[in-house]
Structures are given as C-alpha cells and as structure tokens.
Design an enzyme around this catalytic site. Structure first.
Site, short mmCIF file in Angstrom:
data_model
loop_
_atom_site.label_atom_id
_atom_site.label_comp_id
_atom_site.label_asym_id
_atom_site.label_seq_id
_atom_site.Cartn_x
_atom_site.Cartn_y
_atom_site.Cartn_z
N HIS A 1 15.09 16.38 57.98
CA HIS A 1 15.92 15.34 57.37
C HIS A 1 15.10 14.37 56.51
O HIS A 1 15.67 13.62 55.71
CB HIS A 1 16.64 14.52 58.45
CG HIS A 1 17.65 15.30 59.23
ND1 HIS A 1 18.65 16.02 58.63
CD2 HIS A 1 17.80 15.46 60.57
CE1 HIS A 1 19.39 16.59 59.58
NE2 HIS A 1 18.89 16.29 60.75
N HIS B 1 22.27 70.30 60.27
CA HIS B 1 23.24 71.19 59.59
C HIS B 1 23.74 72.30 60.51
O HIS B 1 24.72 72.98 60.17
CB HIS B 1 22.61 71.84 58.36
CG HIS B 1 22.18 70.88 57.31
ND1 HIS B 1 23.03 69.95 56.75
CD2 HIS B 1 20.98 70.69 56.70
CE1 HIS B 1 22.38 69.24 55.85
NE2 HIS B 1 21.13 69.65 55.81
#
Length: 978
Positions: A565, A137
């Site tokens: 697969h 800040h």
C-alpha cells in the site's frame, strides 16, 4: 503427511529389438529409444531416478482391452517366418511385425502397468516409461499406426478396475489422434480422454470422422483438432490453458496418464509443427499440479531424433523438479487454432460448468463464421471407414523431409538447444528473516510486553517461523543474511522526503507518535518503524540477490511491516516502504532484468505498487482483490484501470464483487487471465505480494482460500521465469491459518507435491473475471476467447442432429434449460440429477449442488450439509474448515445434551454455550462472559452455541466447522427442535 519420493523410470533393452526389415528408414525404429536414453545420460538424469524393475504384461492384463483372438495373433508372430511376418503386416494400417514385436509389446504394456501401479500405491511420486512399440492407435482387435497393444488404455483400465480408482485423466499430446484410446473409453465416464492432434478436416492420418471436435460422448471425450500445420508453443499453450486445465480441475482426477508423443516437436516431418523441446517441460509442469501429483508419462511417438530426445529429456527434468526452461514471449495462436478452441468449448459447455466465460448469443446476433454453415465432411475429404478400407496396406505412407530439409531442421534445433538455459542452482529455496522486525508493535513500546490488539502484530512473523521449523520446512531452506536497505535502494521507489519522514519517527515521543499517526491513513507508528521497514526491504533485496545470482532457485521473504500500500511519498494500510516495488526496480537496475511480473494476491488492492509502475511496460502488475467497500477506498482499483502511456495494458485488476471467494475463484482467475498473459509477457522474474488475508477464517478479508489453494497458485507460477519466483509476505491476520498458508507455499517452492485443489464452481467469479478479460482484450492476444456462442440447448440440438447420443436425461434437460435464463453471475443451486458423473454433479452446468433432502436422520442431514457446504453457502460468516484443535473435542456424554441448561456459574438461560471438551455450560460474552473465563483457565478451545449451533475456537479466534463437530451439533439439534 509423508509424500512419496522420487521419479520412477522404466526402460528395457528388449524394446530395441523390433525394426522394419523391409524399409530400413522406417520412422518407428529403435534409434528413437536410444536417442532418448543417450540424451538423458548426457544430462545425468537416469542416475537421479528410481529404477523400477521392468516386467511383461500378463495375458489377463492385455485382455482388459484386447480380444483373445487378437492377443493370440500377436503372440504367434514371434514364431513366424520373415515372409509370414510381411503378409501379416500388410493386413494392418501402418504396422510392421518383427520376431521381437510380441516380447517388446508385452514389455511395453508391462512397464506401463508397473509405472502407474508404483505411483498409485505411493511408491514413487511420478513415473516415466520409455517404451516401444507405442500404443495409443492400437484397437481392440487390430494393430494400427506402429502400435500393437494399447499401453495407456490397458493401464487406465487396470487403474479403475484393479486399483480401485474412480477418475483417470488421459492427456494425449502426440500429434496423431489416439483413436484406439478414444474408442476404448468413449462411453466410460471414469476416464476422461483429452487429445490434441493434427487433423486438417480429416485429411490427415488416421483420417477419421471420429477424430473431430464434436465427438464428445457424455462429455468425457475431448478432441482438439489442428486444421493447419505449423503449430507452435503458443497454440498448444492456449489449448492447455483454455480447455485442458479448467476441465481437469473440475474432473478432479485421481491419476493422470500422459500419452507423451513428441511428433509435434520442431523438425518432425510427420508433425510439420514447431513446438520447442522446452515447451514439453511446461506442459508436464502443468500436469504435475493435478491428482496430488500422481502423474505417469508414457512414451508414444516422435520421429525427429534431435528434438525428440531433447523434448523427452526436458520432460524428465521437469518430473525430477528441475525448473522449466524460460520460454520467449509466446506468439499468437493461429486463427485455425482459435477456431478449434472455440468449437471445443462450445460442445463441452453443456457438460462442464468450468466453461462459463463465453456468453450465449441472442437470436438476432450474428455468430462467428466457424459456428455457422458447418459442412462435414469438407469438400474433397474422404474419411477412413469400413467402406474405404483397402484390402491390404503398404509400409510407405509416412511423411519425410528431404536430406536438405532435415539438415536445416537439425541446425535450427542445435541452435535452440545451445541457447536454452538449463542452470540448476545449488540450493532450491532461500528464506530471509530477522527478529528485529518484531520491534515494531502497536502502542510504540520498545521493551517487549503486550503487542496490542492491532492485526499487524509481531506474532504474525513469530508464528510463521515457528511453524516452518516445526514441520521441517525451515531446515530444508537456506537462510540468507538480513540487512537494512540503503536510502538509495529505498529511493528507487520512495522520495527522499518520505524516507527522512519515516526516519524521524524514532525521535518522537509516544504522544507525538500518536498525534502523527492520527494524520495518516491506516498506519500505526513506533520508534522502530524505520528499522523494521528498512529491514523488510533489505531482506527482500537479499532474496532477490540470492535468486538472480543463481545461488537459489526461489525464495520467501518473511518480512514485516508489509509494503504494497505504501506510495512513493506516503505510508498507508500498515505499510511504510513498498518492499516488492523496490525489489522489482532493484532487479532491473542491479541484475539487468528486462521484464518483471508482480502478482499481488493479498485481498486488498496494492495501490502503492500499481502507482509505482502504472506507465511502465517492463513491469506487469496483477492484483486480485476485493472491490467496492474494501480498503483502500480509491477509484482506480478496478478492471478499467489498465495503466497509462507506455504502460497501458500492463496493469491488471481482478476485482471480486463480494466476499467468500475461495480456491475455485482464484484458480479460475489464474487460468483465464494471469497465466495466459504471463506466458505472453514472458517475465524474467516473478515477485508475489503474498498476502494471506484472503485465507479462510481471516476476518479482514472475508474470503475462503485454503492453504492448499495458495500452494497451488505458487505451483502454477513456478513454471515462469525459469523458476525464479520470490514470495514476499504482505497481509494475513488469522494467526492459526496464516502459518499454514505460508507453509503450503514454501513446501511447493521446495518441490513438494502441489496440494489437492477442488474446483466445484466459478459462478460467483465469472462476472469479475470476464470484466477483466474484456478490459484487457485490446492489449493481449492470449485473451481472445470470450466470444458469443450458440446456447447450450442449441448446441445439444446440433450434436443430436449429427447423430451423437449426448445421454442427458429429462431431469438434466430441465436444468440445462433453466441455466439458459440465468445471468452470467447466476448461482445454480438445484439438486443433483440422477445418472450424472460425480464431478459433473459438483460443477457441470447441467446440475447443481448436493441434495441434502434425502438424509435418513439428523446426523446424516448435518453430514450432507457439511459435505455440500461450499455450494450451499450456509454460513453468514465463512467458518474455518481446518482448525487444528478439533482433535480435543470429546464424545457427547451418554445422557445427551440439554440446550435449556443454565450457566453453571450464574444461572443465565439466554445465549449459552457448551464446552465440547468437558461439556460444561456457560453464558456468552454478551451476558456475563463465563464461557470466555472458562476458556482462559481450562484452555479448552472449542465451544458450541445453543442459540444458533455455531462453533467457536478460542485458540483460532474464529468460527469453525468440521465433521468432528457433527455429533454434538446433531445431539443439540435433537433436543432443541424435538
């Protein structure tokens, strides 16, 4: 390459001295640091860090961001009386002065500078500075919000001006907007500032109009405002996934600095949010994947001591390489958070091309309400500015809980801490492998010899293991015993008939095997099929046991034949038993795992795995693969195929519509689809079908993913499931690139720094990824950000109407306008406009690829082409960019090159090649094949075609490109075309 080791830690007890004399309960107090230190000692973290000596900042360093008058004022406070300190404090908003403030603030800034310098210079891997007072800040000329000197802003300026960096990313996740940092870099494109903060339409401190989302500067200032309280992990994670990570990858920072505030943590009265301490570890893990790991975390806010200390400690644990604690399934972000995300994406789209997944609304389409009738400020909101600034400030403006409320929060935090699993296995990474898996080879031979020309051959595993040993990775892993999977284990996925069928192959003659394989789908058979396939499954299961028993954190199964697969009753695509599918079922049955995530990045769709879990919501299957025309040729591998029955929505297909997909496309798929859904699903185990046929140079895949890209995908998955991540080898057939890809993944599993990944464009993947998102939106709340938006041009007009200077020049405007006419999958190939940031040059929607037309000579022209190759796509076949043999290329002879030269053996003058190691000229394989013969006897690997200037590496068995080839290419072009 050697990597920096250790996490640097900085802390000095002088920073415990300042406290608020007038308000003893003031939230910014020494107890904040003490609680963090105590918690880190509890976990024995400090001892594991590299203790970096602290120092105070110099005046010159403070003046990088603050005025001389202000510096002198803060310095003078050290000798002020108590009354003078009180008078001084009342001049600033929420900042008290103490006689120890100056020394503590100078030390905080000095520690922050030292933290970033140690990281930038490679002395440590990451750093963490536990400092106070905080800094984000602090303004150039005044204290503000507990802050005196802006530690992070000073360090970022130091990094670009003193350490020579070009791009620094500041991520500010403190709940309050770091307006001081924003102001200091608002017009500086070297620093990208990103803030997530509570805003409530401007009513929450610091109550600034400039904290809203439309303040973007040139695109390098990003504010994500929360307009409601009660934000949770899901709100923050959505912001990080949808905005921060795509933006950060495109910006490509050389350093990341985090303003790490913990006031959004549960129990913090100032934040009124509910972020868990564990979530901060996940945020930190994502930051570690940027800037080659150059990450500095700097302490800012956080005022609930229990959640603050725990969040800080878990941040440090992440930096040290400990696994992120597993989060529960993330809840849907609040509607107000979604609105903020969409508003931020809208205003960033004109500047950053990574935000390409939202379509432009047509003129007659009605936009969501948050894009219409925007009124700033909202009724009743008064912003803080010079007109509303009071003459003096008090020290009682902070929020707090009542004693009863705080006790309830503390109890909740204690329960949360107690239920957080922080187990660290004694071993990090395990590997499974068995030489017997080499016995399966094309042709059915049992006695060694030639392994044949089939791409799925034993040398794949041999090369992987040899490379892991050569680069020292194997010795850092635990080798788990191998075993043959039992029939019952294989039967978790496969039918008994299928198991017996594969067993029967060992009894067949060579002729019978050949006859049998002709009836199957893309497999070859040998007598050792069952042994090798059962070993592959068994090795995978041993890795599962090792990880889920807590002995190792993660693992890699180097197995063959592959598996994804294989169907329950049929071998397919080089696969016989589905290793990963078996492993998922095994983990559920033996280890009581409830949710398994399978990520299949093999370039071919894992149809066997998909079918194994198509109706099962306990297994989330995600496949990234090529679509039409690519194996397997089936109809249910597309985005529309999302599962069925109870498993509907749990099958995800990301289908590439063409070849050439690279790191950028794959990482975009992870950011936009895989990670959001994975965090919502919250797996307890992550399995990867790790095929590497999408790697650059692999001709079966036709894609261009680099070893670094695979490593980065491994990194982002490692934060899930408490780090329980197992990779199982599937495809990958280029024997040069395959071992490098596996090594990259194993290196990341071992907690090495995630490799650099550049994301220049996602144009070619946007349509594919968008189709997947559209198909899945009904099932996953985390995929709700593909909405229609105002066009980029209309957004720029709106920003200008609010008084913002977007700083796009006329050339950029023309490019933006041109983009409006492109389809969602359109490619931008315009030359770069002047005055645009380099990272925006590469990927911003307002600019295109590199301009190769300004080269002064042929060599520079070729160099420009090489550097801009990814965006220009010069090659019909993507060349391999990482050939390890280019160091054997010799300088071009002084006499130059003669592209009309005959083959030295047969006199052919057609398609000839020149050897770049000895510069003999020979004819191609399509004439008399003398260059092939030359390679066989000379072992010179690299040759250049005089016909089309392509380069071939015989050792890599692929086309290559590299900067070391440019001299020869330039000399050949000079002769051929002049």
């Amino acid at each position: 390459m050697d990597q920096p080791n250790g996490v640097g830690f900085l802390y000095d007890e002088c920073m415990l001295v300042p406290h608020c004399v007038w308000v003893p309960t003031y939230p910014e107090c020494p107890s904040r640091l003490k609680a963090c230190i105590d918690r880190c000692h509890h976990y024995r973290l400090i001892e594991r860090c590299v203790q970096i000596p602290t120092r105070v900042a110099t005046e010159e360093e403070i003046l990088l961001q603050h005025s001389k008058e202000y510096y002198d004022l803060v310095k003078s406070s050290a000798s002020m009386s108590l009354n003078e300190l009180k008078v001084l404090s009342e001049k600033f908003d929420a900042a008290y002065f103490h006689e120890g403030t100056y020394r503590a603030a100078m030390t905080a800034a000095g520690c922050t500078l030292e933290a970033i310098e140690q990281v930038v210079k490679g002395k440590v891997r990451h750093s963490l500075a536990l400092v106070r007072p905080p800094g984000h800040h602090a303004l150039r000329t005044e204290s503000c919000g507990y802050c005196f000197f802006n530690n992070v802003a000073i360090a970022a300026k130091y990094a670009v001006e003193k350490l020579g960096l070009s791009r620094v990313l500041i991520v500010d996740w403190d709940l309050h907007h770091g307006q001081g940092t924003q102001y200091m870099f608002y017009d500086d494109p070297r620093v990208l500032y990103f803030s997530i903060h509570r805003y409530e339409n401007g009513s929450f401190w610091p109550c600034l109009r400039q904290s809203d989302y439309d303040f973007v500067g040139q695109g390098f200032n990003v504010n994500v405002p929360f307009n409601k309280t009660g934000m949770k992990d899901g709100d923050y994670m959505a912001i990080i996934q949808q905005i921060l990570m795509p933006l950060a990858h495109q910006f490509d920072p050389e350093l990341v600095i985090v303003s790490s505030g913990y006031d959004a943590a549960i129990g913090d009265a100032e934040g009124r949010s509910e972020v868990t301490p564990s979530a901060y570890a996940h945020f930190t893990s994502m930051m570690k994947g940027l800037a080659n790991g150059k990450l500095c975390v700097i302490f800012e806010g956080g005022y609930c001591l229990k959640s603050l200390a725990e969040g800080f400690a878990l941040t440090l644990k992440c930096l040290l390489g400990d696994p992120c604690p597993q989060l529960p399934p993330l809840t849907e972000p609040m509607d107000s958070t979604k609105e903020s995300i969409m508003q931020v994406i809208r205003v960033l789209r004109p500047f950053w091309k990574c935000f390409s997944f939202q379509d432009d609304a047509n003129e007659d389409e009605e936009l969501p309400t948050y894009f219409r009738n925007i009124v700033i400020p909202k009724e009743g909101i008064v912003f803080f500015d010079n007109q509303t600034r009071p003459d003096s400030f008090t020290l009682d403006g902070y929020e707090s809980y009542s004693g009863e409320e705080q006790s309830k929060c503390d109890e909740m935090i204690e329960e949360m801490i107690k239920n957080t699993l922080l187990h660290i296995p004694p071993n990090r990474t395990c590997i499974a492998y068995d030489d017997r898996m080499l016995l399966h080879k094309f042709g059915g031979s049992e006695k060694g010899g030639d392994e044949g020309d089939h791409p799925e051959k034993p040398s794949r595993a041999v090369r992987i293991m040899a490379t892991l040993k050569e680069n020292g990775l194997f010795d850092r892993c635990k080798l788990v015993p191998s075993r043959i999977a039992t029939d019952e284990e294989i039967g978790l996925i496969h039918t008994k008939e299928h198991v017996e069928e594969v067993k029967s192959y060992e009894r067949l003659t060579a002729e019978e095997l050949k006859l049998k394989e002709n009836s199957l789908n893309s497999v070859y058979l040998s007598k050792n099929v069952f042994l090798c396939a059962a070993l592959a499954a068994g090795c995978t299961l041993n890795v599962v046991d090792e990880v889920l028993s807590g002995n190792s954190l993660n693992g890699f199964a180097v197995v063959r034949p592959p598996g994804h697969h294989a169907h329950s009753n049929e071998p397919m695509g080089f696969c016989y038993f589905n290793n990963v599918a078996i492993a998922a079922k095994y983990a559920q049955q033996k280890h009581s795992i409830q949710r398994v995530l399978i990520v299949d990045w093999d370039v071919h769709h894992g149809n066997g795995t998909q079918h194994s879990f198509y109706d099962d919501p306990s297994v989330l299957y995600v496949s990234l693969h090529r679509g039409s025309g690519a194996y397997p040729i089936i109809e249910d591998k597309y985005a529309k195929d999302v599962g069925e029955g109870a498993g509907e929505g749990y099958n995800i297909n990301i289908v590439w519509s063409k070849g050439g997909m690279a790191d950028s496309e794959y990482l975009a798929a992870f950011q936009q689809v895989i990670l959001p859904v994975a965090y919502e699903f919250a797996p307890e185990l992550v399995l990867v079908s790790a095929g590497y046929d999408a790697a650059i140079g692999d001709h079966l895949g036709g894609c261009r993913v680099t070893p670094a890209g695979f490593g980065h995908m491994t990194h982002v998955l490692s934060s899930l499931a408490g780090g329980r991540l197992i990779l199982v080898l599937e495809g990958g057939y280029n024997l040069s690139i395959l071992p490098e890809c596996v090594s990259s993944c194993v290196s990341v599993l071992l907690n090495d720094i995630p490799p650099f990944v550049s994301l220049p464009s996602v144009d070619s993947a946007v349509q594919s990824i968008s189709q997947t998102i559209d198909a899945l939106q009904p099932y996953w709340k985390s995929l709700s950000y593909r909405v229609k938006m105002p066009s980029r041009e209309k957004t720029l007009d709106w920003l200008r109407s609010l008084g913002h200077k977007t700083r796009l020049d006329d050339n950029q405007q023309q490019l933006v306008t041109g983009l409006e006419s492109l389809h969602i999958s359109g490619e931008v190939s315009s030359g770069a406009s002047k005055g645009v940031h380099p990272r925006q040059d590469e990927a911003c929607c307002a600019v295109g690829g590199k301009d190769v037309g300004e080269a002064k000579d042929l060599h520079q022209f070729l160099l420009n082409l090489a550097q801009g190759q990814d965006s220009l796509e010069l090659h019909a076949v993507a060349p391999f960019m990482h050939c390890p043999h280019v160091d054997l290329v010799q300088p071009v002879p002084a006499i130059g090159l003669d592209t009309s030269q005959e083959c030295v053996l047969c006199g052919a003058v057609g398609e000839n090649w020149v050897c770049l190691c000895c510069y003999e000229v020979h004819c191609s394989r399509y004439q008399n094949g003398h260059m092939v013969e030359h390679n066989r006897w000379s072992k010179h690997p690299i040759a250049l075609s005089y016909a089309d200037m392509s380069a071939w590496c015989y050792s890599c068995d692929t086309y290559i490109d590299h900067v070391k080839l440019l001299e020869a290419k330039a000399k050949a072009c000079e002769h051929k075309f002049h």
